[in-house]
Design an enzyme around this catalytic site. Structure first.
Site, PDB file in Angstrom:
ATOM      1  N   GLY A 177       0.822  -1.215   0.000  1.00 18.62           N
ATOM      2  CA  GLY A 177       0.000   0.000   0.000  1.00 18.62           C
ATOM      3  C   GLY A 177       0.849   1.254   0.000  1.00 18.62           C
ATOM      4  O   GLY A 177       2.078   1.200  -0.081  1.00 18.62           O
ATOM      5  N   ASN A 192      -2.721  -8.442   1.085  1.00 19.07           N
ATOM      6  CA  ASN A 192      -3.675  -9.267   0.327  1.00 19.07           C
ATOM      7  C   ASN A 192      -4.003  -8.623  -1.024  1.00 19.07           C
ATOM      8  O   ASN A 192      -4.781  -9.172  -1.800  1.00 19.07           O
ATOM      9  CB  ASN A 192      -4.954  -9.556   1.131  1.00 19.07           C
ATOM     10  CG  ASN A 192      -5.786  -8.313   1.378  1.00 19.07           C
ATOM     11  OD1 ASN A 192      -5.428  -7.214   0.950  1.00 19.07           O
ATOM     12  ND2 ASN A 192      -6.904  -8.480   2.065  1.00 19.07           N
ATOM     13  N   THR A 194      -6.417  -3.431  -1.727  1.00 20.32           N
ATOM     14  CA  THR A 194      -6.226  -2.013  -2.075  1.00 20.32           C
ATOM     15  C   THR A 194      -4.752  -1.714  -2.364  1.00 20.32           C
ATOM     16  O   THR A 194      -4.438  -0.643  -2.865  1.00 20.32           O
ATOM     17  CB  THR A 194      -6.739  -1.076  -0.952  1.00 20.32           C
ATOM     18  OG1 THR A 194      -6.056  -1.397   0.263  1.00 20.32           O
ATOM     19  CG2 THR A 194      -8.234  -1.229  -0.756  1.00 20.32           C
ATOM     20  N   VAL A 223      -4.034 -10.820   6.362  1.00 19.71           N
ATOM     21  CA  VAL A 223      -3.667 -10.813   7.781  1.00 19.71           C
ATOM     22  C   VAL A 223      -4.880 -11.027   8.689  1.00 19.71           C
ATOM     23  O   VAL A 223      -4.731 -11.308   9.886  1.00 19.71           O
ATOM     24  CB  VAL A 223      -2.887  -9.508   8.110  1.00 19.71           C
ATOM     25  CG1 VAL A 223      -3.768  -8.284   7.983  1.00 19.71           C
ATOM     26  CG2 VAL A 223      -2.269  -9.557   9.497  1.00 19.71           C
ATOM     27  N   ALA A 243      -0.712   1.121  13.131  1.00 26.36           N
ATOM     28  CA  ALA A 243      -1.125   2.348  12.445  1.00 26.36           C
ATOM     29  C   ALA A 243      -2.517   2.699  12.925  1.00 26.36           C
ATOM     30  O   ALA A 243      -3.500   2.112  12.487  1.00 26.36           O
ATOM     31  CB  ALA A 243      -1.133   2.120  10.940  1.00 26.36           C
ATOM     32  N   TYR A 257     -14.328   1.903  10.006  1.00 22.91           N
ATOM     33  CA  TYR A 257     -12.893   2.209  10.079  1.00 22.91           C
ATOM     34  C   TYR A 257     -12.555   2.741  11.471  1.00 22.91           C
ATOM     35  O   TYR A 257     -11.636   2.253  12.128  1.00 22.91           O
ATOM     36  CB  TYR A 257     -12.559   3.251   9.016  1.00 22.91           C
ATOM     37  CG  TYR A 257     -11.098   3.620   8.921  1.00 22.91           C
ATOM     38  CD1 TYR A 257     -10.156   2.730   8.422  1.00 22.91           C
ATOM     39  CD2 TYR A 257     -10.657   4.889   9.303  1.00 22.91           C
ATOM     40  CE1 TYR A 257      -8.815   3.083   8.313  1.00 22.91           C
ATOM     41  CE2 TYR A 257      -9.322   5.250   9.196  1.00 22.91           C
ATOM     42  CZ  TYR A 257      -8.403   4.348   8.699  1.00 22.91           C
ATOM     43  OH  TYR A 257      -7.082   4.700   8.591  1.00 22.91           O
ATOM     44  N   LYS A 303     -10.219   0.873  14.269  1.00 19.81           N
ATOM     45  CA  LYS A 303      -8.954   1.454  14.744  1.00 19.81           C
ATOM     46  C   LYS A 303      -8.987   1.693  16.246  1.00 19.81           C
ATOM     47  O   LYS A 303      -7.969   1.561  16.929  1.00 19.81           O
ATOM     48  CB  LYS A 303      -8.664   2.757  13.996  1.00 19.81           C
ATOM     49  CG  LYS A 303      -8.360   2.558  12.510  1.00 19.81           C
ATOM     50  CD  LYS A 303      -6.994   1.921  12.290  1.00 19.81           C
ATOM     51  CE  LYS A 303      -6.622   1.873  10.820  1.00 19.81           C
ATOM     52  NZ  LYS A 303      -5.278   1.303  10.597  1.00 19.81           N
ATOM     53  N   THR A 333      -2.232  11.982   5.262  1.00 19.29           N
ATOM     54  CA  THR A 333      -0.883  11.928   4.689  1.00 19.29           C
ATOM     55  C   THR A 333      -0.993  11.790   3.178  1.00 19.29           C
ATOM     56  O   THR A 333      -1.945  11.193   2.675  1.00 19.29           O
ATOM     57  CB  THR A 333      -0.111  10.736   5.293  1.00 19.29           C
ATOM     58  OG1 THR A 333      -0.116  10.879   6.713  1.00 19.29           O
ATOM     59  CG2 THR A 333       1.323  10.689   4.803  1.00 19.29           C
TER      60      THR A 333
END
Ligand code: UDP
Length: 327
Positions: A11, A33, A36, A58, A115, A146, A150, A176
């Site tokens: 990624g 995988n 994306t 994962v 992350a 999401y 997280k 970012t």
């Protein structure tokens, strides 16, 4: 030389981290995988002695032969349109995925860095966001898959730290950008640059008064590297506090690209945060870190990268056939 497992290696952020650890002389085991991610992001590393790649999900049980010193869990869809397309995968990689990594870290005696994200603060009522703020997240909204994954990931990581004594690090990453972002991932920077390159109008969502603070990828990687080597197990914000409204950002992209297209306005997505800016006092204090690359410089490098993409990449609206991937 350390042996480092990086999930999400193909990624955007994962591939830059692979580069950094390779440059530091370590052995890197990349895992992805490829839902994306894109192998082109790491093709310059394949075949090198100190680099291995495992095409693996994962969220399923993972095993890596030999010792591991560090695990960095960066696998996850990372843009709002990805969460909408693959919500269950997003939840799984943040929950089952982190659990698998933590279990592996424990088995290997490795240090684990996860992350995390500014999205743990949701649509924040505290501004700028410091690490002690608990956030304002809608768990059942479209972004909840999401944000809550997280947040769970942070809780699970802290539990492994306190209960098992595992060495853990938590980076909260703010918006970012840089080379290797997916042009069609729907995030604002690739969206605007892609529109400029295709000669389309730039789509500002809402009235454009919502703010974001954009960090160049090289600065982020430096912050993550320092955090990994530090003793800090509490979450640390890593981002660039230079805040801008999305309407002003669109004007910057118009100036950068020289496009003669205009801005058009589209409805604001549900639960879109109104403001976002990192308080980086902790990163300054414990990592001696602050960003170095200003937006003008970072955007110029990123624009050059996008200009170099093929016509096919530019026209592609879907990266992968998400629907063919089992839930
Ligand atoms: N946005 C926009 N036009 C686009 C894509 C995004 O105005 O074509 C806005 C979006 O509504 C949000 C901001 O830009 O307010 C940043 O969106 P992005 O998806 O990059 O990341 P977020 O910070 O919301 O996760």
């Amino acid at each position: 030389m350390k042996r480092v497992l990086i999930t999400g290696a193909a990624g955007f952020l994962g591939s830059h981290l692979c580069d950094r650890f390779m440059a530091e002389g370590h052995h890197v085991i990349g895992m992805d995988n490829l839902i994306t991610g894109d192998l082109r992001n790491i093709e310059h590393l394949t075949g090198l002695d100190r680099f291995d790649f495992h095409h693996r999900d994962v969220s399923q049980f993972i095993h890596v032969k030999g010792d591991l010193d560090y695990i960095l869990h960066f696998a996850s869809p990372a843009s709002p349109i990805d969460y909408l397309k693959i919500p269950i995968q997003t939840l799984k990689v943040g929950s089952l995925g982190v659990h698998n990594c933590l279990g592996l870290a424990r088995a290997k005696g490795a240090r684990m860095l996860i992350a995390s994200t500014s999205e743990v603060y949701g649509d924040p009522e505290v501004h700028p966001q410091h690490e002690e703020y608990w956030g304002h997240v809608n768990p059942v909204g479209p972004r909840g898959v999401y944000d809550e994954a997280k947040r769970f990931q942070e809780a699970m990581t802290m539990a492994y730290h306190t209960f098992h004594g595992l060495e853990t690090r938590i980076v909260r990453i703010f918006n970012t950008y840089g080379p290797r972002m997916r042009l069609n991932d729907g995030r604002v920077l690739p969206a605007f640059i892609g529109q400029a390159l295709r000669g389309e109008d730039l789509t500002v969502f809402g009235d454009g008064s919502q703010t974001r603070s954009f960090c160049y990828v090289e600065d982020l990687v430096e912050g993550i590297y320092r955090l990994l080597l530090s003793d800090e197990h509490r979450p640390v914000n890593v981002g660039n506090p230079d805040e801008i409204s999305i309407a002003d950002f669109a004007e910057e992209i118009i100036a950068l690209t020289g496009t003669n297209q205009k801005v058009i306005y589209k409805p604001l997505p549900t639960d879109d945060p109104k403001q976002r800016r990192p308080d980086i006092a902790r990163a300054r204090e414990v990592l001696g870190w602050e960003p170095k690359v200003g937006r003008a410089e970072g955007l110029a490098i990123t624009y050059e990268y996008f200009k170099g993409l093929s016509e096919e990449d530019l026209r592609k609206t879907e990266h992968k056939d998400f629907t063919s991937y089992s839930k």
